[in-house]
Design a protein around this motif. Sequence first.
Motif, PDB file in Angstrom:
ATOM      1  N   PHE A  56       1.197  -1.217   0.103  1.00 47.34           N
ATOM      2  CA  PHE A  56       0.019  -0.473   0.338  1.00 47.34           C
ATOM      3  C   PHE A  56       1.595   1.313   0.171  1.00 47.34           C
ATOM      4  O   PHE A  56       1.910   1.536   1.044  1.00 47.34           O
ATOM      5  CB  PHE A  56      -0.609   0.124   1.362  1.00 47.34           C
ATOM      6  CG  PHE A  56      -1.824   0.622   0.961  1.00 47.34           C
ATOM      7  CD1 PHE A  56      -3.116   0.769   0.915  1.00 47.34           C
ATOM      8  CD2 PHE A  56      -1.539   2.720   1.648  1.00 47.34           C
ATOM      9  CE1 PHE A  56      -3.762   2.135   0.833  1.00 47.34           C
ATOM     10  CE2 PHE A  56      -2.305   3.383   1.775  1.00 47.34           C
ATOM     11  CZ  PHE A  56      -3.338   3.272   1.624  1.00 47.34           C
ATOM     12  N   ASP A  57       0.705   1.891  -0.738  1.00 49.15           N
ATOM     13  CA  ASP A  57       1.764   3.213  -1.496  1.00 49.15           C
ATOM     14  C   ASP A  57       0.894   3.905  -2.321  1.00 49.15           C
ATOM     15  O   ASP A  57       1.744   3.799  -3.390  1.00 49.15           O
ATOM     16  CB  ASP A  57       2.959   2.685  -1.543  1.00 49.15           C
ATOM     17  CG  ASP A  57       3.798   4.115  -1.269  1.00 49.15           C
ATOM     18  OD1 ASP A  57       4.077   4.864  -1.965  1.00 49.15           O
ATOM     19  OD2 ASP A  57       4.727   4.217  -1.084  1.00 49.15           O
ATOM     20  N   PRO A  58      -0.097   4.902  -2.081  1.00 51.91           N
ATOM     21  CA  PRO A  58      -0.770   5.305  -3.379  1.00 51.91           C
ATOM     22  C   PRO A  58      -0.239   6.061  -4.093  1.00 51.91           C
ATOM     23  O   PRO A  58       0.144   6.082  -5.437  1.00 51.91           O
ATOM     24  CB  PRO A  58      -1.755   6.126  -3.045  1.00 51.91           C
ATOM     25  CG  PRO A  58      -2.259   5.392  -1.589  1.00 51.91           C
ATOM     26  CD  PRO A  58      -0.805   4.466  -0.698  1.00 51.91           C
ATOM     27  N   PRO A  59       1.081   6.942  -3.541  1.00 47.43           N
ATOM     28  CA  PRO A  59       1.671   7.715  -4.722  1.00 47.43           C
ATOM     29  C   PRO A  59       2.474   6.858  -5.257  1.00 47.43           C
ATOM     30  O   PRO A  59       2.258   7.009  -6.861  1.00 47.43           O
ATOM     31  CB  PRO A  59       2.529   8.593  -3.704  1.00 47.43           C
ATOM     32  CG  PRO A  59       2.388   8.267  -2.856  1.00 47.43           C
ATOM     33  CD  PRO A  59       1.258   7.204  -2.486  1.00 47.43           C
ATOM     34  N   LYS A  60       3.274   5.554  -4.879  1.00 48.89           N
ATOM     35  CA  LYS A  60       3.768   5.226  -5.210  1.00 48.89           C
ATOM     36  C   LYS A  60       3.506   3.912  -7.014  1.00 48.89           C
ATOM     37  O   LYS A  60       3.363   3.790  -8.453  1.00 48.89           O
ATOM     38  CB  LYS A  60       5.149   3.737  -5.342  1.00 48.89           C
ATOM     39  CG  LYS A  60       6.178   4.012  -4.191  1.00 48.89           C
ATOM     40  CD  LYS A  60       6.999   3.310  -4.058  1.00 48.89           C
ATOM     41  CE  LYS A  60       8.358   3.314  -3.151  1.00 48.89           C
ATOM     42  NZ  LYS A  60       8.606   1.640  -2.492  1.00 48.89           N
ATOM     43  N   GLU A  61       2.272   3.758  -6.223  1.00 48.47           N
ATOM     44  CA  GLU A  61       1.297   2.946  -7.170  1.00 48.47           C
ATOM     45  C   GLU A  61       0.513   3.656  -8.956  1.00 48.47           C
ATOM     46  O   GLU A  61       0.118   3.122  -9.564  1.00 48.47           O
ATOM     47  CB  GLU A  61       0.094   2.526  -6.782  1.00 48.47           C
ATOM     48  CG  GLU A  61       0.621   1.293  -5.485  1.00 48.47           C
ATOM     49  CD  GLU A  61      -1.245   1.496  -4.458  1.00 48.47           C
ATOM     50  OE1 GLU A  61      -1.712   0.585  -5.045  1.00 48.47           O
ATOM     51  OE2 GLU A  61      -0.838   1.175  -3.396  1.00 48.47           O
ATOM     52  N   SER A  62       0.503   5.206  -8.111  1.00 46.73           N
ATOM     53  CA  SER A  62      -0.173   5.777  -9.203  1.00 46.73           C
ATOM     54  C   SER A  62       1.045   6.134 -10.381  1.00 46.73           C
ATOM     55  O   SER A  62       0.776   6.080 -11.691  1.00 46.73           O
ATOM     56  CB  SER A  62      -0.519   6.932  -8.325  1.00 46.73           C
ATOM     57  OG  SER A  62      -0.564   8.118  -9.652  1.00 46.73           O
ATOM     58  N   GLU A  63       2.729   6.281  -9.649  1.00 41.60           N
ATOM     59  CA  GLU A  63       3.587   6.426 -10.730  1.00 41.60           C
ATOM     60  C   GLU A  63       3.385   5.155 -11.786  1.00 41.60           C
ATOM     61  O   GLU A  63       4.026   5.288 -12.642  1.00 41.60           O
ATOM     62  CB  GLU A  63       4.956   6.449  -9.636  1.00 41.60           C
ATOM     63  CG  GLU A  63       6.072   6.934 -10.833  1.00 41.60           C
ATOM     64  CD  GLU A  63       6.800   7.240 -10.130  1.00 41.60           C
ATOM     65  OE1 GLU A  63       8.253   7.398 -10.765  1.00 41.60           O
ATOM     66  OE2 GLU A  63       7.501   7.603  -8.747  1.00 41.60           O
ATOM     67  N   ALA A  64       3.564   3.766 -11.162  1.00 44.20           N
ATOM     68  CA  ALA A  64       3.768   2.462 -11.497  1.00 44.20           C
ATOM     69  C   ALA A  64       2.804   2.355 -12.765  1.00 44.20           C
ATOM     70  O   ALA A  64       2.794   2.268 -13.700  1.00 44.20           O
ATOM     71  CB  ALA A  64       3.926   1.847 -10.430  1.00 44.20           C
ATOM     72  N   ALA A  65       1.110   2.686 -12.340  1.00 37.96           N
ATOM     73  CA  ALA A  65       0.334   3.315 -12.899  1.00 37.96           C
ATOM     74  C   ALA A  65       0.609   3.469 -14.682  1.00 37.96           C
ATOM     75  O   ALA A  65      -0.247   3.611 -15.574  1.00 37.96           O
ATOM     76  CB  ALA A  65      -0.903   3.007 -11.994  1.00 37.96           C
ATOM     77  N   GLN A  66       0.996   4.972 -14.322  1.00 33.15           N
ATOM     78  CA  GLN A  66       1.102   5.908 -15.147  1.00 33.15           C
ATOM     79  C   GLN A  66       1.996   4.930 -16.280  1.00 33.15           C
ATOM     80  O   GLN A  66       2.176   5.385 -17.439  1.00 33.15           O
ATOM     81  CB  GLN A  66       1.495   6.922 -14.524  1.00 33.15           C
ATOM     82  CG  GLN A  66       1.237   8.261 -16.064  1.00 33.15           C
ATOM     83  CD  GLN A  66       0.159   8.751 -16.648  1.00 33.15           C
ATOM     84  OE1 GLN A  66      -1.060   9.028 -15.791  1.00 33.15           O
ATOM     85  NE2 GLN A  66      -0.152   7.995 -17.967  1.00 33.15           N
ATOM     86  N   SER A  67       2.958   4.970 -15.514  1.00 31.57           N
ATOM     87  CA  SER A  67       4.199   4.184 -16.227  1.00 31.57           C
ATOM     88  C   SER A  67       3.764   3.198 -17.044  1.00 31.57           C
ATOM     89  O   SER A  67       4.057   3.073 -18.619  1.00 31.57           O
ATOM     90  CB  SER A  67       5.604   3.807 -15.577  1.00 31.57           C
ATOM     91  OG  SER A  67       6.118   5.003 -15.212  1.00 31.57           O
ATOM     92  N   LEU A  68       3.152   2.462 -17.288  1.00 28.44           N
ATOM     93  CA  LEU A  68       2.688   1.682 -17.149  1.00 28.44           C
ATOM     94  C   LEU A  68       1.727   1.867 -18.936  1.00 28.44           C
ATOM     95  O   LEU A  68       1.570   1.582 -20.069  1.00 28.44           O
ATOM     96  CB  LEU A  68       1.309   0.172 -17.099  1.00 28.44           C
ATOM     97  CG  LEU A  68       2.321  -0.501 -15.672  1.00 28.44           C
ATOM     98  CD1 LEU A  68       1.659  -1.033 -14.327  1.00 28.44           C
ATOM     99  CD2 LEU A  68       3.375  -1.426 -16.966  1.00 28.44           C
ATOM    100  N   ILE A  69       1.044   2.790 -18.465  1.00 25.88           N
ATOM    101  CA  ILE A  69      -0.117   2.999 -19.923  1.00 25.88           C
ATOM    102  C   ILE A  69       0.765   3.944 -20.265  1.00 25.88           C
ATOM    103  O   ILE A  69       0.348   3.911 -21.573  1.00 25.88           O
ATOM    104  CB  ILE A  69      -1.141   4.669 -18.752  1.00 25.88           C
ATOM    105  CG1 ILE A  69      -2.168   3.936 -18.213  1.00 25.88           C
ATOM    106  CG2 ILE A  69      -1.319   5.088 -20.258  1.00 25.88           C
ATOM    107  CD1 ILE A  69      -3.059   4.456 -17.174  1.00 25.88           C
TER     108      ILE A  69
END
Length: 224
Positions: A56-69
């Motif tokens: 659980f780390d929203p900023p990390k998760e968001s950054e990873a999701a954006q990189s995948l997109i």
Amino acid sequence: YLAGVIAGKMSKTGTLGFVGSFPIPEVLRNINAFTLGAQSVNPKIKTKVIWVNTWFDPPKESEAAQSLINAGADVLLQNTDSTAVLQTAEKAGKYAFGWDSDMSAFAPKAHLGSAIVDWSNYYIKSIEEVKAGTWKGGIITRWGVPEGQNDLVKIADVVPAETKAKVDELKKGMKDGTFSPFTGPVVDNAGKERLAKDAKADDEWLGKIDFYVKGVEGKVPSGK
């Protein structure tokens, strides 16, 4: 696997994204099942994975999701517990799933379904055993779809009716034991057969998964 079936149908780029927590068998099973489910409706599907090394780390998760997109993924799944991946997908006009709970309210336009864990049946059974004096500790309990522990809920209206019907059919097979997501042949992304044709994975096999299936890009981190 069921989320993968939906993702494979909904993806326009043929590339899925997965935000992974830690490279352990539990998470690798989810990545592989997601990919196999998608490939069952679109054999050309590829999956990209980014590891965040946290639950659980929203900023990390968001950054990873954006990189995948940014890398072309248009349907995302995660093994982390915040709503960040789903919300990032919605901001980018892509699709994603909720994880461990119903997350449909947090990004309704992006939400295709939520893979949930329902502990109620386990708690009810355990409490009844405690009250009856028959409860025993120190045991390992492995429950899933047959026991109502895992489910895919709130499937979005944008998912085609025939895909919903396929999910229902597969879920029924999971419940009665006639279908297993890990049924051979299972081949890793280096071309090695990991499960023979028609063989169904047992607990020991599932607990030792240390590879990506064919279609998942990259190598599993060593963890060292």
